[in-house]
Design a protein around this motif. Structure first.
Motif, PDB file in Angstrom:
ATOM      1  N   HIS A   1       0.830  -1.208   0.000  1.00 40.29           N
ATOM      2  CA  HIS A   1       0.000   0.000   0.000  1.00 40.29           C
ATOM      3  C   HIS A   1       0.866   1.260   0.000  1.00 40.29           C
ATOM      4  N   ASP A   2       1.985   1.219   0.741  1.00 37.43           N
ATOM      5  CA  ASP A   2       2.850   2.392   0.833  1.00 37.43           C
ATOM      6  C   ASP A   2       3.458   2.747  -0.520  1.00 37.43           C
ATOM      7  N   LYS A   3       3.716   1.751  -1.348  1.00 31.57           N
ATOM      8  CA  LYS A   3       4.239   2.011  -2.691  1.00 31.57           C
ATOM      9  C   LYS A   3       3.256   2.812  -3.528  1.00 31.57           C
ATOM     10  N   ARG A   4       1.976   2.733  -3.173  1.00 32.05           N
ATOM     11  CA  ARG A   4       0.933   3.480  -3.878  1.00 32.05           C
ATOM     12  C   ARG A   4       0.558   4.757  -3.130  1.00 32.05           C
ATOM     13  N   GLY A   5       1.355   5.106  -2.115  1.00 30.19           N
ATOM     14  CA  GLY A   5       1.119   6.335  -1.353  1.00 30.19           C
ATOM     15  C   GLY A   5      -0.140   6.299  -0.510  1.00 30.19           C
ATOM     16  N   ALA A   6      -0.541   5.104  -0.054  1.00 28.88           N
ATOM     17  CA  ALA A   6      -1.822   4.953   0.633  1.00 28.88           C
ATOM     18  C   ALA A   6      -1.681   4.700   2.128  1.00 28.88           C
ATOM     19  N   VAL A   7      -0.567   5.121   2.736  1.00 25.44           N
ATOM     20  CA  VAL A   7      -0.385   4.972   4.186  1.00 25.44           C
ATOM     21  C   VAL A   7      -0.125   6.349   4.796  1.00 25.44           C
ATOM     22  N   ARG A   8      -0.948   6.744   5.758  1.00 21.04           N
ATOM     23  CA  ARG A   8      -0.746   7.998   6.494  1.00 21.04           C
ATOM     24  C   ARG A   8       0.112   7.705   7.724  1.00 21.04           C
ATOM     25  N   TRP A   9       1.414   7.949   7.600  1.00 16.48           N
ATOM     26  CA  TRP A   9       2.324   7.608   8.696  1.00 16.48           C
ATOM     27  C   TRP A   9       2.159   8.530   9.899  1.00 16.48           C
ATOM     28  N   ASP A  10       1.619   9.735   9.700  1.00 13.19           N
ATOM     29  CA  ASP A  10       1.361  10.623  10.835  1.00 13.19           C
ATOM     30  C   ASP A  10       0.277  10.038  11.736  1.00 13.19           C
ATOM     31  N   ILE A  11      -0.754   9.431  11.116  1.00  7.87           N
ATOM     32  CA  ILE A  11      -1.804   8.769  11.887  1.00  7.87           C
ATOM     33  C   ILE A  11      -1.246   7.535  12.594  1.00  7.87           C
ATOM     34  N   PHE A  12      -0.415   6.784  11.888  1.00 11.37           N
ATOM     35  CA  PHE A  12       0.219   5.592  12.470  1.00 11.37           C
ATOM     36  C   PHE A  12       0.984   5.959  13.745  1.00 11.37           C
ATOM     37  N   LYS A  13       1.764   7.023  13.682  1.00 12.41           N
ATOM     38  CA  LYS A  13       2.578   7.415  14.837  1.00 12.41           C
ATOM     39  C   LYS A  13       1.716   7.876  16.015  1.00 12.41           C
ATOM     40  N   SER A  14       0.634   8.582  15.734  1.00  9.98           N
ATOM     41  CA  SER A  14      -0.180   9.125  16.827  1.00  9.98           C
ATOM     42  C   SER A  14      -1.040   8.072  17.505  1.00  9.98           C
ATOM     43  N   ILE A  15      -1.414   7.013  16.799  1.00 10.05           N
ATOM     44  CA  ILE A  15      -2.309   6.009  17.371  1.00 10.05           C
ATOM     45  C   ILE A  15      -1.551   4.846  18.027  1.00 10.05           C
ATOM     46  N   THR A  16      -0.274   4.671  17.666  1.00 10.23           N
ATOM     47  CA  THR A  16       0.493   3.511  18.126  1.00 10.23           C
ATOM     48  C   THR A  16       0.675   3.417  19.642  1.00 10.23           C
ATOM     49  N   PRO A  17       0.955   4.499  20.383  1.00 11.29           N
ATOM     50  CA  PRO A  17       1.106   4.348  21.846  1.00 11.29           C
ATOM     51  C   PRO A  17      -0.126   3.738  22.502  1.00 11.29           C
ATOM     52  N   GLY A  18      -1.324   4.199  22.133  1.00 10.77           N
ATOM     53  CA  GLY A  18      -2.543   3.622  22.684  1.00 10.77           C
ATOM     54  C   GLY A  18      -2.738   2.183  22.250  1.00 10.77           C
TER      55      GLY A  18
END
Length: 267
Positions: free
Chosen positions: A73-90
């Motif tokens: 998915h990331d190869k197609r630019g379909a991953v929002r890494w900012d969201i990934f980083k903010s949700i991961t601690p929880g």
């Protein structure tokens, strides 16, 4: 050691799990858990630990499947890494808590909880229920709370969390393909934290199969991962080219049949 027929079954369900993980961003556990329940029962593994073994092993497969899926998915630019980083601690906190809670519960309770979850997801897919996309991604506190809930429930049912994160992200006005891609990435910390929990909680348990480490059954893990990592990238490709709505309805019918079969076996 499982027989040749069981190895073939693990490989076959790995193919299905990989495609579904890439296509819908759900990690594949929603197929793997009920499949492992039936296969472990047929193998004669200790009944009192079958659901914990199915959940722990499912999450272990998602560690590998999610990587293959989110890279595609990331190869197609379909991953929002900012969201990934903010949700991961929880996610991490909720996942560790979920695996601990699951280790304290009976197989019968976990099975019933999973059946209800399957019915919920399948009806949601059949009716194409989507939250109204009328808001943006919440702040740090909101994302931590959301991650905690997703991690907790995901580890109680042995999935990568996509059935919750995809609707949540679309509700936050994230395009569906980006929501699926981001959900596939979020499945990785859910699975890693869950595996740590199921390993730690299972190490103290007696009478587990000889080829298991904690609540992770190695033959099933090896068989499923061998094919799921290969097929996940094709699932991601399908997600960007085929009418996902139609495929989701077919998948929902499969889930209804699986849930009904598990419900019938309880009686």
């Amino acid at each position: 050691m499982p027989s040749f027929s069981f190895w073939l079954a693990y490989l076959a369900f790995g193919c299905a799990a990989g495609i579904i993980a890439g296509l819908l961003g759900v990690g594949g556990g929603i197929v793997v858990v009920p499949a492992l329940y039936f296969l472990f029962t047929a193998q004669g593994l200790p009944h009192e630990h079958i659901m914990q073994l199915a959940l722990g092993t499912s999450l272990a497969t998602i560690v590998f499947t999610s990587v293959a899926s989110f890279r595609a998915h990331d190869k197609r630019g379909a991953v929002r890494w900012d969201i990934f980083k903010s949700i991961t601690p929880g996610i991490i906190i909720g996942s560790l808590l979920g695996s601990w809670v699951a280790a304290q519960l009976s197989t019968k309770f976990l099975k019933g909880f999973f059946i209800i979850f399957l019915y919920y997801v399948s009806v949601q897919m059949l009716l194409n229920i989507k939250p109204k996309a009328s808001r943006q991604v919440p702040g740090t506190g909101g994302m931590f709370a959301t991650g905690g809930i997703v991690g907790l429930v995901s580890n109680l049912v042995g999935i990568g969390g996509g059935t919750m994160t995809v609707p949540f992200l679309t509700w936050c006005n994230i395009p569906i393909h980006v929501a699926v891609g981001t959900a596939s990435a979020i499945g990785f910390p859910i699975a890693v934290a869950g595996v740590i929990g199921y390993l730690a909680n299972g190490l103290r348990v007696d009478h587990l199969p000889s080829l298991s480490i904690g609540y992770i059954y190695l033959p099933a893990l090896i068989g499923i991962v061998a094919t799921s990592m290969y097929t996940a990238k094709y699932g991601a490709k399908l997600a960007h080219s085929l009418p996902v709505g139609t495929l989701k309805r077919v998948f929902a019918l499969f889930l209804l049949a699986m849930a009904t079969r598990m419900l019938w076996s309880m009686f």
